[in-house]
Scaffold this motif. Structure first.
Motif, PDB file in Angstrom:
ATOM      1  N   TRP C  99      41.096  47.540  48.708  1.00  8.63           N
ATOM      2  CA  TRP C  99      42.432  47.814  48.462  1.00  8.63           C
ATOM      3  C   TRP C  99      43.240  47.146  49.688  1.00  8.63           C
ATOM      4  O   TRP C  99      44.218  46.202  49.379  1.00  8.63           O
ATOM      5  CB  TRP C  99      42.870  49.261  48.482  1.00  8.63           C
ATOM      6  CG  TRP C  99      43.861  49.770  47.463  1.00  8.63           C
ATOM      7  CD1 TRP C  99      43.714  50.155  46.348  1.00  8.63           C
ATOM      8  CD2 TRP C  99      45.488  49.660  47.622  1.00  8.63           C
ATOM      9  NE1 TRP C  99      44.877  50.466  45.761  1.00  8.63           N
ATOM     10  CE2 TRP C  99      46.048  50.118  46.571  1.00  8.63           C
ATOM     11  CE3 TRP C  99      46.159  49.136  48.723  1.00  8.63           C
ATOM     12  CZ2 TRP C  99      47.451  50.468  46.363  1.00  8.63           C
ATOM     13  CZ3 TRP C  99      47.469  49.273  48.304  1.00  8.63           C
ATOM     14  CH2 TRP C  99      48.025  49.681  47.493  1.00  8.63           C
ATOM     15  N   LEU C 176      41.811  44.289  39.203  1.00 12.80           N
ATOM     16  CA  LEU C 176      42.795  45.351  39.104  1.00 12.80           C
ATOM     17  C   LEU C 176      43.730  45.404  40.289  1.00 12.80           C
ATOM     18  O   LEU C 176      44.946  45.566  40.330  1.00 12.80           O
ATOM     19  CB  LEU C 176      42.193  46.521  38.751  1.00 12.80           C
ATOM     20  CG  LEU C 176      42.872  47.649  38.049  1.00 12.80           C
ATOM     21  CD1 LEU C 176      43.061  47.128  36.594  1.00 12.80           C
ATOM     22  CD2 LEU C 176      41.733  48.911  37.757  1.00 12.80           C
ATOM     23  N   TYR C 177      43.114  45.620  41.423  1.00 16.53           N
ATOM     24  CA  TYR C 177      43.770  45.691  42.711  1.00 16.53           C
ATOM     25  C   TYR C 177      44.604  44.479  42.788  1.00 16.53           C
ATOM     26  O   TYR C 177      45.658  44.839  43.596  1.00 16.53           O
ATOM     27  CB  TYR C 177      42.796  45.883  44.054  1.00 16.53           C
ATOM     28  CG  TYR C 177      41.941  47.122  43.892  1.00 16.53           C
ATOM     29  CD1 TYR C 177      40.979  47.341  45.055  1.00 16.53           C
ATOM     30  CD2 TYR C 177      42.192  48.145  42.963  1.00 16.53           C
ATOM     31  CE1 TYR C 177      40.251  48.582  44.767  1.00 16.53           C
ATOM     32  CE2 TYR C 177      41.076  49.293  42.991  1.00 16.53           C
ATOM     33  CZ  TYR C 177      40.425  49.567  44.047  1.00 16.53           C
ATOM     34  OH  TYR C 177      39.709  50.636  43.950  1.00 16.53           O
ATOM     35  N   TYR C 180      47.738  45.533  40.991  1.00 14.97           N
ATOM     36  CA  TYR C 180      48.435  46.652  41.659  1.00 14.97           C
ATOM     37  C   TYR C 180      49.156  46.484  42.783  1.00 14.97           C
ATOM     38  O   TYR C 180      50.054  46.840  43.264  1.00 14.97           O
ATOM     39  CB  TYR C 180      47.255  47.585  41.869  1.00 14.97           C
ATOM     40  CG  TYR C 180      46.938  48.908  41.011  1.00 14.97           C
ATOM     41  CD1 TYR C 180      45.564  49.490  41.404  1.00 14.97           C
ATOM     42  CD2 TYR C 180      47.609  49.350  39.990  1.00 14.97           C
ATOM     43  CE1 TYR C 180      45.164  50.355  40.679  1.00 14.97           C
ATOM     44  CE2 TYR C 180      46.930  50.178  39.337  1.00 14.97           C
ATOM     45  CZ  TYR C 180      45.642  50.880  39.416  1.00 14.97           C
ATOM     46  OH  TYR C 180      45.408  51.867  38.639  1.00 14.97           O
TER      47      TYR C 180
END
Lengths: 145, 178, 661
Positions: C99, C176-177, C180
């Protein structure tokens, strides 16, 4: 993140999926059985319905649903049966009661609220058109891109 | 100016809800039983320890513990010693509902590891377990003399849990001051 | 040694993030040019250090260093190389490092691509990004250190959960990260504008491509997860309204609203405070999602070691970041005024309604996801919410939205002028409706009320989206990235609606007990169970069945479902056998061994299901095309000369100016 969580949610179960080879002879009952199986949460693998969960508890619960349907119980009676034993948590569709009213009414209320907000902004915008100093664009392409 | 404060006000409310959620998070791992305070469902099942079937109504008038177990259940193996210790205390009889298991395996298990149970009703098909809202072995219920479910514990039993959640609920005459 | 280097560089990265945040925000506030000139350097240094840290963790996994606790928990010497790498982000600690690395990569991208921005403004943006990074480094180092040692070292690892040993699920978290975390850039741009006290059309033009690219990544990430669930979990479903799924879907919905709001702000300088709020909201939902899935607060993830410490930490971080941003908003937003007007049928009006509906949809998903939490906090009892709640309530705002897409995308800015488009819109609608009715009447039974509506809407959206580009091509006019991207993305939306409607209506499914040699009829196909045999893989063994599918007595597919047992974790996995064709999937999965050579088999026929994910990929592609529009890449100085042409010039020159933009 999501992968991790899916893993974790299914960690308690064998990672096979559920396949239930029993079909009720009456197609109407079979359809109700399928629908209800998807509405009931597998209490052991709590992210799956009993239709999809592979654990033996799910199989037992499915059997229970079948027996209740064959015995002539209504869909609501099946849901009540399960709720009496496992609580509201076993149902994926929250029953409509004063405790859940806010949840069921929320979408409609939000839509109305959104509509009011949108209406006010639209009216304000339309009112400003008359006093807007910008020239009207003649070119079709520019005004549509 | 007012409407620009709405977002932060709403956020403040959300934070409160989340804070309460975090505070209660450890309890969340267990689903609360809806059967607490209700009569324990009746059943008649074959008894591993006796030739005649076991009818739970025979326990009327006495406090007892109902332990749901199976030889396939790893946590049940972990709590078994605790169950034996509880049985040694001799205060409260324990009924061992054998859930979805094989009779021969259950017999062998109890012979090998010791038998803490007064009776072992065999729920081969899992119907009784459903009536009790069982969703994962081991689970242990405490049932009073009138047959009402007083408490339920999900997961392996420890002496600490037994003291804190079960023995503390027993009436004075059921306890023997251990 | 290597893990210690990893930890050390992680700490260095934290220090760089502190520098980045401090010099960026304080430097710009105090007007100290020397300070904020240093910010890009700090950002680059941060990226370098965190890359080394991540590299060390990857190295530990690849080299099977089981003296590291995290490696021992999530890997195994028999694990194939690809999965040893993806195991890095297979659990909490490592996924956090990923992340923060992705955030650092986005930050680097901002440094590289923002030379056209005023230095002071970009320093503010980087400063905000630095603050976010700082919070996550602290979180990682304080509560979720992936470099902790295990002493004595484990002889071997506990293996990566078999669910994650799959290519799609390996790249799903990074995608996905990337989405996001990418919304952090829009968030940073919004905060920088608020700190500066100025938000104009230029700001919108800067912010837009960053947001669109992040949105595209998020679309792909969600689609990958859904596709994986479909072919891997073995029950043929692809969306469950699970809290974890919703945690990624809510930012996507708000992100979609944000892209559209930015369009209005860029074009007409309107909806400034809305755009600001949406930028804050999108990233807030990303952070909220992070909180929800790692704090043990939602029951569906209860088997995760509910660590209240982590929950409290993220909550505090949420309060600081989002509370701070919303305070800035309450302070600065009232100053944002626009004088431009727009009529009721103008594009601005349609986009406003579009955004309101999207936000209502996101709020509805939010209510359903948070309901158990809210109900418990207010002592209203336990609540359980699933598909049967989400499906109808989600469609409530979305159906009107879908109906308006075709019309809105053809309305003109400011005046609407829909009367000019009425003919085209009515014709395309009529065609779509006729087609839908024909399909419903002609196809096999099972249509529900929503079926013709869904099909008609889907087709209408596709056609209406393609009208404009096709016309331009025919007139040999240029098509800008923005126009093409919009057309592709909207057409993809139509395809998505169409395919979901068809899949949900016309799927045929049966669960049957079969022995070798048995046949079963599913829809118009015949499934014949040919054989079952043991197999062995690199870290598992199991059985593989062979099921031939016939249609009109001709074999058209051979499905090979498997059931694997992984050695280390002893878990059993299903691998479905799927035959993917352009118009349908044939699906078979093995259930239980019923003994005496009989197996329970789930057989499905799923028409058009592949298009669900193709549509999602196309939508992301549309976003990328739009983000590559020339106007974002042409430097400011060159653009200024374009604006020299005076007002009142004839159509051809105005057209030339438009083309140059």
């Amino acid at each position: 993140m999501r992968a991790l969580m899916l893993v974790v949610g299914l960690l308690c179960c064998a990672l096979a999926h559920a396949v239930d080879p029993i079909e009720l002879p009456d197609p109407v009952l079979q359809e109700r059985y399928r629908e209800l199986s998807h509405e009931l949460r597998c209490m052991q693998c709590q992210n799956q319905s009993i239709a999809d969960s592979p654990v033996s508890l799910a199989g037992d619960l499915r059997r229970q649903v079948r027996e209740l349907l064959v015995a002539g119980k209504s869909d609501d009676e099946v849901r009540d049966y399960m709720r009496e034993r496992y609580g509201a948590f076993i149902l994926f569709r929250p029953a409509f009661s004063w405790q859940t009213a806010w949840l069921w009414l929320a979408p409609g209320l939000l839509l109305v609220l959104g509509g009011i907000v949108a209406w006010r902004v639209l009216r304000a915008g339309a009112a400003r058109v008359a006093t807007d100093p910008e020239p009207v664009e003649a070119d079709d392409e520019r005004s549509r891109s | 100016m007012n409407r620009f404060l709405i977002p932060i006000a709403a956020f403040g409310l959300l934070v409160i809800v989340l804070a309460v959620g975090v505070d209660r998070a450890p309890e969340k791992s267990v689903i609360k039983s809806v059967l607490i305070g209700r009569p324990a469902p009746a059943y008649v099942l074959p008894d591993l320890m006796a030739p005649q079937p076991f009818d739970v109504r025979s326990m009327a008038g006495r406090w007892y513990a109902l332990n749901v177990w199976g030889t396939w259940c790893v946590e049940c193996r972990a709590e078994h010693q605790t169950l034996l210790d509880i049985q040694k205390q001799g205060e409260v009889p324990m009924i061992g509902l054998n859930w979805r298991d094989e009779d021969a395996l259950a017999t062998e298990w109890l012979q090998r590891l010791g038998n803490p149970y007064a009776h072992v009703p065999l729920d081969r098909e899992g119907r009784t377990a459903i009536d009790y809202g069982v969703y994962g072995a081991p689970e242990t219920f405490l049932i009073d003399a009138r047959g009402t479910i007083v408490h339920k514990h999900v997961g392996a039993l420890t002496l600490e849990v037994w003291e804190r959640d079960f023995r503390s609920r027993l009436p004075p005459d059921a306890r023997r001051g251990v | 040694m290597i893990p210690e280097i990893g930890l050390f560089t992680c700490i260095l990265a934290l220090l760089m993030a502190v520098a980045q945040a401090f010099f960026g925000i304080a430097g710009t506030a105090l007007g100290r040019t020397g300070w904020y000139a240093a910010v890009p350097t700090a950002a680059v240094a941060q990226f370098t250090f965190v890359s080394i840290a991540l590299g060390c963790l990857v190295y530990a996994f690849v080299q099977n260093d089981f003296s590291v606790q995290y490696v021992a928990d999530n890997s195994n010497s028999a694990l194939p190389l690809m999965y040893r790498v993806s195991a890095v982000w297979g659990a909490h600690e490592g996924s956090l490092l990923l992340w923060v690395w992705i955030l650092s990569a986005w930050t680097l991208a901002v440094v590289v691509f923002s030379r056209a921005l005023p230095q002071r403004f970009s320093a503010r943006v980087l400063g905000v990004l630095g603050t976010v990074s700082l919070g996550f480094y602290l979180f990682t180092l304080a509560t979720s250190n992936p470099f902790l040692r295990l002493s004595p070292a484990a002889p071997d690892g506990r293996d990566l959960n078999p669910l994650l040993q799959d290519p799609a699920l390996a790249i799903h978290p990074p995608m996905l990260y990337a989405g996001y975390v990418g919304f952090a850039v829009a968030f940073a741009f919004a905060c920088a504008a608020m700190l500066e006290g100025r938000l104009d059309q230029t700001w919108a033009r800067w912010t837009r491509p960053w947001t669109t690219v992040a949105w595209a990544f998020l679309s792909v990430g969600i689609a990958l997860g859904s596709w994986w669930a479909y072919y891997e979990l073995g029950w043929g479903g692809y969306w469950f309204w699970d809290p974890v799924e919703n945690a990624s879907f809510m930012p996507w919905l708000v992100g979609t609203a944000l892209i559209h709001s930015l369009a209005v702000t860029e074009k007409r300088g309107l909806f400034k405070s809305w755009t600001l709020l949406l930028a804050i909201l999108a990233f807030s939902l990303s952070l909220l999602g992070t909180f929800l899935v790692r704090s043990g607060v939602l029951v569906s993830v209860h088997s995760f070691a509910a660590d209240p410490t982590r929950g409290i930490f993220i909550l505090a971080f949420l309060v600081i970041m989002i509370g701070g941003a919303l305070t800035l908003y309450a302070w600065r937003a009232p100053l944002l005024k626009s004088n431009a007007g727009f009529e009721l049928t103008s594009r601005e009006a349609f986009l406003l309604v579009n955004n309101v509906l999207l936000i209502v949809a996101a709020a509805t998903v939010f209510a359903g996801t948070m309901a158990p939490l809210i109900s418990d906090a207010l002592n209203l009892g336990t609540l359980s919410v699933g598909t049967q709640y989400f499906n109808p309530t989600f469609l409530l705002p979305i159906l009107p939205l879908l109906a308006l897409v075709s019309i809105g995308s053809h309305s003109a800015w400011r005046r609407g002028r829909l009367s000019e488009k009425r003919g085209m819109l009515l014709t395309t609608l009529a065609f779509a409706v006729l087609f839908a009715v024909a399909l419903v009447l002609g196809a096999y039974s099972g249509a529900r009320v929503l079926t013709p509506i869904g099909i008609a809407l889907g087709i209408w959206i596709v056609i209406a989206a393609l009208v404009d580009p096709v016309q331009r091509l025919r007139r040999r006019m240029s098509i800008s990235g923005g126009v093409l991207g919009m057309a592709v993305a909207h057409a993809a939306l139509g395809l998505f609606v169409l395919s979901i409607t068809i899949v949900e209506t016309y799927t045929r499914e049966r669960d049957i007990a079969m022995a070798v040699g048995d046949t079963a009829t599913v829809g118009e196909y015949e499934y014949r169970f040919l054989s079952i045999a043991p197999i062995e893989g690199p870290n598992y063994d199991g059985v593989r069945g062979e099921i031939a599918v016939f249609r009109d007595d001709k074999q058209i597919a051979l499905l090979r479902p498997e059931k694997r047992q992984y050695w280390v974790q002893r878990s059993v996995m299903t691998e479905a056998g799927i035959d993917m064709q352009w118009n349908r999937d044939l699906f078979a999965a093995l259930g239980e061994d019923l003994g005496a050579g009989r197996w329970s088999v789930r057989a499905q026929v799923r028409p058009m299901v592949s298009y669900v994910w193709i549509a999602a990929a196309l939508m992301a592609l549309g976003g990328l095309i739009a983000a590559l529009d020339r106007r974002y890449r042409v430097p400011a100085a060159a653009r200024e000369s374009d604006k020299v042409a005076p007002a009142g010039v004839g159509p051809s020159t105005a057209g030339a100016v438009a083309a140059a933009e």
